[in-house]
Design an enzyme around this catalytic site. Structure first.
Site, PDB file in Angstrom:
ATOM      1  CB  CYS A 162     -15.694   0.745  11.098  1.00 36.40           C
ATOM      2  SG  CYS A 162     -15.945   0.565   9.318  1.00 36.40           S
TER       3      CYS A 162
ATOM      4  CG  HIS B 283     -12.116  -0.314  11.870  1.00 34.96           C
ATOM      5  ND1 HIS B 283     -12.607  -1.510  11.383  1.00 34.96           N
ATOM      6  CD2 HIS B 283     -12.249   0.591  10.864  1.00 34.96           C
ATOM      7  CE1 HIS B 283     -13.013  -1.322  10.134  1.00 34.96           C
ATOM      8  NE2 HIS B 283     -12.817  -0.066   9.802  1.00 34.96           N
TER       9      HIS B 283
ATOM     10  CG  ASN C 189     -12.638  -1.888   6.524  1.00 28.91           C
ATOM     11  OD1 ASN C 189     -13.396  -2.484   7.289  1.00 28.91           O
ATOM     12  ND2 ASN C 189     -12.604  -0.575   6.441  1.00 28.91           N
TER      13      ASN C 189
HETATM   14  C1  LIG Z   1      -9.107   6.000   0.705  1.00 29.67           C
HETATM   15  C2  LIG Z   1      -7.706   6.490   1.008  1.00 29.67           C
HETATM   16  C3  LIG Z   1      -6.770   5.266   1.180  1.00 29.67           C
HETATM   17  C4  LIG Z   1      -7.208   7.300  -0.172  1.00 29.67           C
HETATM   18  O1  LIG Z   1      -5.921   7.817   0.133  1.00 29.67           O
HETATM   19  P1  LIG Z   1      -5.478   9.293  -0.326  1.00 29.67           P
HETATM   20  O2  LIG Z   1      -4.006   9.412  -0.161  1.00 29.67           O
HETATM   21  O3  LIG Z   1      -6.378  10.265   0.348  1.00 29.67           O
HETATM   22  O4  LIG Z   1      -5.859   9.166  -1.858  1.00 29.67           O
HETATM   23  P2  LIG Z   1      -5.648  10.154  -3.027  1.00 29.67           P
HETATM   24  O5  LIG Z   1      -6.904  10.079  -3.833  1.00 29.67           O
HETATM   25  O6  LIG Z   1      -5.152  11.518  -2.587  1.00 29.67           O
HETATM   26  O7  LIG Z   1      -4.491   9.427  -3.831  1.00 29.67           O
HETATM   27  C5  LIG Z   1      -3.130   9.394  -3.438  1.00 29.67           C
HETATM   28  C6  LIG Z   1      -2.447   8.281  -4.193  1.00 29.67           C
HETATM   29  O8  LIG Z   1      -2.869   7.005  -3.682  1.00 29.67           O
HETATM   30  C7  LIG Z   1      -3.482   6.219  -4.698  1.00 29.67           C
HETATM   31  N1  LIG Z   1      -4.584   5.457  -4.105  1.00 29.67           N
HETATM   32  C8  LIG Z   1      -5.655   5.941  -3.447  1.00 29.67           C
HETATM   33  N2  LIG Z   1      -6.423   4.923  -3.010  1.00 29.67           N
HETATM   34  C9  LIG Z   1      -5.804   3.770  -3.410  1.00 29.67           C
HETATM   35  C10 LIG Z   1      -6.106   2.400  -3.274  1.00 29.67           C
HETATM   36  N3  LIG Z   1      -7.207   1.991  -2.611  1.00 29.67           N
HETATM   37  N4  LIG Z   1      -5.266   1.501  -3.831  1.00 29.67           N
HETATM   38  C11 LIG Z   1      -4.159   1.904  -4.490  1.00 29.67           C
HETATM   39  N5  LIG Z   1      -3.807   3.207  -4.648  1.00 29.67           N
HETATM   40  C12 LIG Z   1      -4.622   4.116  -4.106  1.00 29.67           C
HETATM   41  C13 LIG Z   1      -3.953   7.228  -5.734  1.00 29.67           C
HETATM   42  O9  LIG Z   1      -4.074   6.651  -7.007  1.00 29.67           O
HETATM   43  C14 LIG Z   1      -2.835   8.249  -5.663  1.00 29.67           C
HETATM   44  O10 LIG Z   1      -1.720   7.770  -6.383  1.00 29.67           O
HETATM   45  P3  LIG Z   1      -0.708   8.781  -7.146  1.00 29.67           P
HETATM   46  O11 LIG Z   1      -0.049   9.598  -6.087  1.00 29.67           O
HETATM   47  O12 LIG Z   1       0.235   7.842  -7.863  1.00 29.67           O
HETATM   48  O13 LIG Z   1      -1.567   9.596  -8.083  1.00 29.67           O
HETATM   49  C15 LIG Z   1      -7.669   7.404   2.256  1.00 29.67           C
HETATM   50  O14 LIG Z   1      -8.419   8.574   2.030  1.00 29.67           O
HETATM   51  C16 LIG Z   1      -8.169   6.730   3.467  1.00 29.67           C
HETATM   52  O15 LIG Z   1      -7.463   5.939   4.076  1.00 29.67           O
HETATM   53  N6  LIG Z   1      -9.437   7.000   3.869  1.00 29.67           N
HETATM   54  C17 LIG Z   1     -10.085   6.288   4.901  1.00 29.67           C
HETATM   55  C18 LIG Z   1     -10.952   5.272   4.235  1.00 29.67           C
HETATM   56  C19 LIG Z   1     -11.249   4.060   5.044  1.00 29.67           C
HETATM   57  O16 LIG Z   1     -10.406   3.309   5.389  1.00 29.67           O
HETATM   58  N7  LIG Z   1     -12.524   3.870   5.305  1.00 29.67           N
HETATM   59  C20 LIG Z   1     -12.981   2.690   5.915  1.00 29.67           C
HETATM   60  C21 LIG Z   1     -14.002   2.954   6.913  1.00 29.67           C
HETATM   61  S1  LIG Z   1     -13.278   3.386   8.441  1.00 29.67           S
END
Ligand SMILES: CC(C)(COP(=O)(O)OP(=O)(O)OC[C@H]1O[C@@H](n2cnc3c(N)ncnc32)[C@H](O)[C@@H]1OP(=O)(O)O)[C@@H](O)C(=O)NCCC(=O)NCCS
Length: 338
Positions: free
Chosen positions: A114, A264, A294
């Protein structure tokens, strides 16, 4: 001293589309609306079974040539990919031949995700200011879909396949070219295993058919892409704001001097948190995720290309670019359009 400019960008998205409706059908616990509101993504493009990084990069590059870039002017190819056609040779050599480019040119692959576009324009600028090249064809091309387990709903929702072709040139013309300013880089290899395909390289040679692991929102084996989403989130949330400050300082500019921020395009949820932590106003923060997700090293060139088409970038615009992710790796620069 030579200067280096982003002169032209084209990109290619594969034909097949994976929509939120498709994902919700196989993972009913995540509705269409839930995926869209969490990620900002509605659909992603997926490379065909017989379509690989070189094929997509060639399609993007041919769009540049169709738009008037002279093939014979290219004197260096840089290909950023983590899904190359082969371990060896470097895929950029295959691309030189398939594009019908001159033989007296340089060509190499580099492995970054990325942050890859930022490092790519950094390398291209280095080649130009040191007098080694005049017109660098920077290609970014990734088929992460081929790494992702069919039942890994978390990664499936975020990543899409794509390629972009960028001409980085010592030449300022034509209409609107972006002068590439000074860079800041950031690397933290301690987090290498938070975004990884464990098998496939030499360290685990001859290990295959690995056991499946199941987490809350993913299933995978060691040949698949693994992402620790919260670790990537924390890396970004803590390290990108000071990196942005450092990019501004290097270029002797203040936050208010910047007309547009193109980061990004990881996912909208994380981008929103980072934007707020950097004190960037919403209207200056460009988002382009909806129809492609992404696309790893291609998100920034795709967003730049779309921002130019929609006139969010015009002559005089100062644009701060920042890439971050797998490595863990980050980098940024300011591009001034003239
Ligand atoms: C992956 C990511 C979106 C998950 O988000 P999070 O809030 O940490 O996720 P959690 O596992 O704590 O879940 C929180 C809620 O979001 C939901 N959720 C998580 N990922 C989801 C997705 N991809 N689509 C829909 N819902 C999602 C979960 O089901 C949960 O729902 P609930 O509150 O109803 O139970 C987040 O960690 C993130 O943005 N990470 C960076 C990843 C990235 O972009 N990487 C790319 C390379 S740079």
């Amino acid at each position: 001293m030579h200067k280096a400019y982003i002169q032209h960008i084209e990109y290619y998205l594969p034909e097949a589309i994976l929509s939120n409706e498709h994902i919700a059908q196989s993972h009913p616990e995540w509705s269409v609306d839930k995926i869209a509101s969490k990620t900002g993504i509605f659909e992603r493009h997926i490379a065909a079974e017989d379509e690989f990084s070189s094929d997509m990069a060639i399609k993007a590059a041919n769009k540049l040539f169709e738009a008037g870039v002279d093939k014979d002017s290219i004197d260096y190819i840089l290909l950023c990919t983590q899904s190359p056609d082969y371990f060896l040779p470097t895929t950029a050599c295959i691309i030189q031949e398939k594009l019908g480019l001159r033989k007296n040119i340089g060509a190499l692959d580099f492995n970054l995700g990325c942050s890859g576009f930022i490092y790519g324009i950094g390398l291209a600028k280095g080649l130009i200011v040191s007098g080694q090249a005049k017109n660098v064809l920077l290609l970014t091309s990734e088929t992460y879909s081929k790494f992702i387990h069919q039942k890994d709903k978390s990664n499936k929702t975020l990543f899409g396949d794509a390629a972009a072709a960028t001409l980085v040139s010592s030449n300022e013309s034509p209409a609107v070219a972006g002068e590439i300013g000074d860079f800041s880089y950031f690397t933290d290899g301690a987090g290498y295993d938070n975004l990884i395909v464990t098998y496939g390289g030499m360290r685990h040679k001859n290990k295959e058919g690995a056991d499946e692991f199941e987490g809350e929102s993913f299933v995978r084996n060691n040949e698949n892409l693994y992402m620790n989403g919260s670790a990537i989130f924390n890396f970004t949330a803590f390290n990108i704001p000071p990196l942005v400050t450092s990019i501004l300082e290097k270029n002797k500019l203040a936050l208010d001097d910047i007309d547009l921020f193109v980061f990004h395009q990881a996912n909208e949820y994380m981008l929103d948190v980072v934007r707020k932590r950097c004190n960037i106003p919403k209207e200056k923060f460009y988002i382009y995720l909806k129809n492609c997700g992404n696309t790893v090293s291609s998100t920034i060139p795709i967003a730049l290309s779309e921002a130019a088409k929609s006139h969010s970038i015009k002559k005089g615009s100062k644009v701060l670019l920042c890439g971050f992710g797998v490595g863990l790796s980050a980098g940024g620069v300011i591009v001034q359009y003239c």
